[in-house]
Enzyme design. Sequence first.
Site, short mmCIF file in Angstrom:
data_model
loop_
_atom_site.label_atom_id
_atom_site.label_comp_id
_atom_site.label_asym_id
_atom_site.label_seq_id
_atom_site.Cartn_x
_atom_site.Cartn_y
_atom_site.Cartn_z
N ASP A 50 0.79 -1.24 0.00
CA ASP A 50 0.00 0.00 0.00
C ASP A 50 0.82 1.28 0.00
O ASP A 50 0.28 2.36 -0.15
CB ASP A 50 -0.95 0.02 1.20
N ARG A 278 -4.97 4.98 5.64
CA ARG A 278 -5.09 4.63 4.22
C ARG A 278 -6.26 5.35 3.59
O ARG A 278 -6.97 6.10 4.23
CB ARG A 278 -5.33 3.12 4.12
N TYR A 286 0.25 -3.13 11.34
CA TYR A 286 1.22 -4.23 11.31
C TYR A 286 1.41 -4.66 12.76
O TYR A 286 1.77 -3.83 13.61
CB TYR A 286 2.55 -3.80 10.72
N PRO A 362 7.69 -5.85 4.78
CA PRO A 362 6.82 -4.88 4.11
C PRO A 362 6.72 -3.55 4.85
O PRO A 362 6.19 -2.59 4.33
CB PRO A 362 5.45 -5.56 4.06
P1 FAD Z 1 3.87 -10.18 -7.08
O1 FAD Z 1 3.00 -9.04 -6.74
O2 FAD Z 1 4.01 -11.24 -6.05
O3 FAD Z 1 3.32 -10.79 -8.43
C1 FAD Z 1 3.75 -12.02 -8.94
C2 FAD Z 1 2.68 -12.59 -9.83
O4 FAD Z 1 3.20 -13.73 -10.53
C3 FAD Z 1 1.48 -13.10 -9.04
O5 FAD Z 1 0.30 -12.55 -9.58
C4 FAD Z 1 1.53 -14.60 -9.20
O6 FAD Z 1 0.24 -15.16 -9.18
C5 FAD Z 1 2.22 -14.75 -10.55
N1 FAD Z 1 2.90 -16.04 -10.75
C6 FAD Z 1 3.77 -16.66 -9.92
N2 FAD Z 1 4.21 -17.82 -10.46
C7 FAD Z 1 3.60 -17.94 -11.65
C8 FAD Z 1 3.65 -18.94 -12.68
N3 FAD Z 1 4.43 -20.04 -12.61
N4 FAD Z 1 2.89 -18.76 -13.79
C9 FAD Z 1 2.11 -17.65 -13.91
N5 FAD Z 1 2.03 -16.69 -12.97
C10 FAD Z 1 2.78 -16.83 -11.85
N6 FAD Z 1 4.21 -5.35 0.46
C11 FAD Z 1 4.08 -4.26 1.22
O7 FAD Z 1 4.82 -3.29 1.02
N7 FAD Z 1 3.15 -4.25 2.22
C12 FAD Z 1 2.31 -5.34 2.46
O8 FAD Z 1 1.51 -5.32 3.38
C13 FAD Z 1 2.42 -6.46 1.65
N8 FAD Z 1 1.60 -7.55 1.82
C14 FAD Z 1 1.68 -8.60 0.96
C15 FAD Z 1 0.79 -9.69 1.08
C16 FAD Z 1 0.80 -10.74 0.18
C17 FAD Z 1 -0.17 -11.91 0.33
C18 FAD Z 1 1.74 -10.72 -0.88
C19 FAD Z 1 1.77 -11.85 -1.89
C20 FAD Z 1 2.65 -9.64 -0.98
C21 FAD Z 1 2.63 -8.56 -0.07
N9 FAD Z 1 3.53 -7.46 -0.16
C22 FAD Z 1 3.40 -6.41 0.65
C23 FAD Z 1 4.63 -7.41 -1.09
C24 FAD Z 1 4.30 -6.61 -2.32
O9 FAD Z 1 3.00 -6.95 -2.69
C25 FAD Z 1 5.35 -7.01 -3.31
O10 FAD Z 1 6.60 -6.39 -3.01
C26 FAD Z 1 4.98 -6.66 -4.73
O11 FAD Z 1 3.69 -7.13 -5.01
C27 FAD Z 1 5.98 -7.30 -5.66
O12 FAD Z 1 5.52 -7.21 -6.95
P2 FAD Z 1 5.91 -8.31 -8.02
O13 FAD Z 1 5.17 -7.91 -9.23
O14 FAD Z 1 7.37 -8.45 -8.08
O15 FAD Z 1 5.36 -9.70 -7.44
#
Ligand code: FAD
Length: 663
Positions: A50, A278, A286, A362
Amino acid sequence: ENKFTQSQTDVLIIGAGPSGLMAAYWMARYGVNARIIDNRDTKVFLGHADGLRARTLELFDSMGFQHRVIQEGSISTEANIWVPGPQGNIIRQAQIDIFRVDESPFHNTRLNQGRIERFILDSIREHSDLDVERSVIADSLEYDEELSNDPNSYPITVKVRVLGEDDSNPPCGQEIENGSEAAGNVVNRSNLLPDDWADLAPRKKPQRTQVETIKAKYLIGCDGAHSWTRKQLNIPVEGSNTDHIWGVIDVIPLTDFPDIRRVSVVNNAAGTILVIPRERGLVRFYVPVQTCEAGTTDRFDRSKITRELIRARVQAILAPFIFDFKECSWWTVYQVGQRIAAQSTKDNRVFLAGDAVHTHSPKMGLGMNMSMQDGFNVGWKIALAVAGTLKPEVLETYASERHPLAEMLLDFDRHWSPMFTDRKPGVADTKASEIALIGGRFEDFADGWKVFYPASSLVRKAEDNAEFACARHMIPGERVRPVKLRNQADGGALWTTRVLESDGPFRILVLAGDIRNPMQKQRLETLARILAGQSGSCISPLSRYLEIPGRFKSPVDVLTVHASPWKEVELFDFPEVLRPFDPMKGWAYDKIWCDDACIFDRYCDGRAYEKWGVDRVLGALVVIRPDQYIGWVGELGDVEELTQYLDGILVKKSPTNGVHSVV
Ligand code: FAD
């Protein structure tokens, strides 16, 4: 029976979280043949990350949707520290400003990840037909190293499964409509904005799972902390889980705690919580819920941690203030892992971005920001390389620019996280000063004021990293410090974050100086003759490089900012090449800008040249990369050096024009 198909794409992006969508933005902007898949059925709607740092917001402005964040988000202006008071109560110990006036038009803002995904998705749609293919899971990866040096080859083969009705794929961290009430994260029309409603309905899936083999020139693994791509490549990760388990909960609080709408760290004998106001009246907490026994950091029983337990912990820590809630929009439990992948690329054909490279606590509000900036960095480079316009070796700069930042991120987290995990009473007094100290030490990095991109083909540093005398505060490898400028044609004022739109081309920024000075006017006209290709001696950098097929006639554009008083010069005083004529649209009124104060806008203060360290008469010449970072700095007459810089990056037109030859 399963259906098998085969296809080819230039770029395959696995994962449509924040990093994957940012990379996809560039594919859309350059019109590249790309696909983006995600195994989830829908986008994120509630919760998750967020926190948005100012630099990310500047990038959003350059992408054209920052106004939506301003409209919906909640700005954080200060951090309050609460500690145990003398009568068993808690008292406010410090108010720390987290607001740097004059550094950026934007300030740290809170808005959930689902909305950010919405804005990027809308932007992608605005520029292309590229759409996220959901319920598609990458299953196997083959990479042919022998083909890695041929930019036109397809060394990557990914088998994907298009999930059918016969395959169950539980949504991650949230339930759609009639989902499990126990999880508490029910998504329905009432807790979403109308522009997300269409995505709520699960897509129509094929009856049976289908298998497709995709051949790709480039692959970007944006597949999160447990990155599938990273595992396929056997790229090791360094680091481990910490022993701290946290609950995170987004609620509409019912409380008499006075700082509930201000960021606060509340620290007492019962523990430490982080309070983050927010959008839409929500507040995120947290909450430490458990510490693993020594030696058991990889095993904790998630099922023991409930929403009620988190509620009780917040009540205990905020006491004697009352706290409760009726509405909870999202909650989860997580274990902090501090990890970094050993590499973020394989042969500059397969790349990792975002959480696939780095994970951390986070509570710094940096996960999503860093991930998006990774995707932004790698996206434009791959898209331009695929278009045949960028020399493939420039792709090396993704790792050299972003990997050191992943290391800094982990370093910051190792210093920052313990601030919130020390639960011993009596240590509270040191917290405020420690938090301010560590926050201050990493501020430039965390907020993105500095990115520290090192010298490379894309970043031409001065010797010994000195500043350039003609533009002392324009530092190659750093961002352009945002300023507000007046448009020469209409007098309106706009931030440079918007003027320098992330629309594709490199930009030659002509800082024309004061053109009322006859000598200066002459220098500008000499430069203009070269840019217009009328000098005879060399080919204009505006027509020297291969076009981006179907999008831009040239990968290099030009923008002028002068320092004469706005009322004393005219648009037509500037050479035509700086404000070209389009038979359909007329003159390019958006290409000449003025550094002059504006009576109706106090941010437009006529100090751009001063802030950039540029002489108001003599001006300077600067190249801005497509991602808004400064690549090259020189004087108005240094076109030859400028061309050398661009020659190192871009593919020149060959004599037969249009043949893709790496010169
Ligand atoms: P992600 O957002 O994790 O996206 C990865 C995507 O790849 C997902 O949609 C997944 O479904 C997809 N994927 C994975 N493997 C495959 C595959 N083999 N084939 C097809 N698709 C695939 N950050 C904060 O700052 N504060 C928070 O409170 C916080 N809470 C979080 C809670 C959860 C449940 C999660 C998962 C993350 C949280 N984060 C939080 C971290 C933050 O969301 C991440 O730093 C950020 O989303 C990273 O972005 P990304 O695109 O690298 O990865």
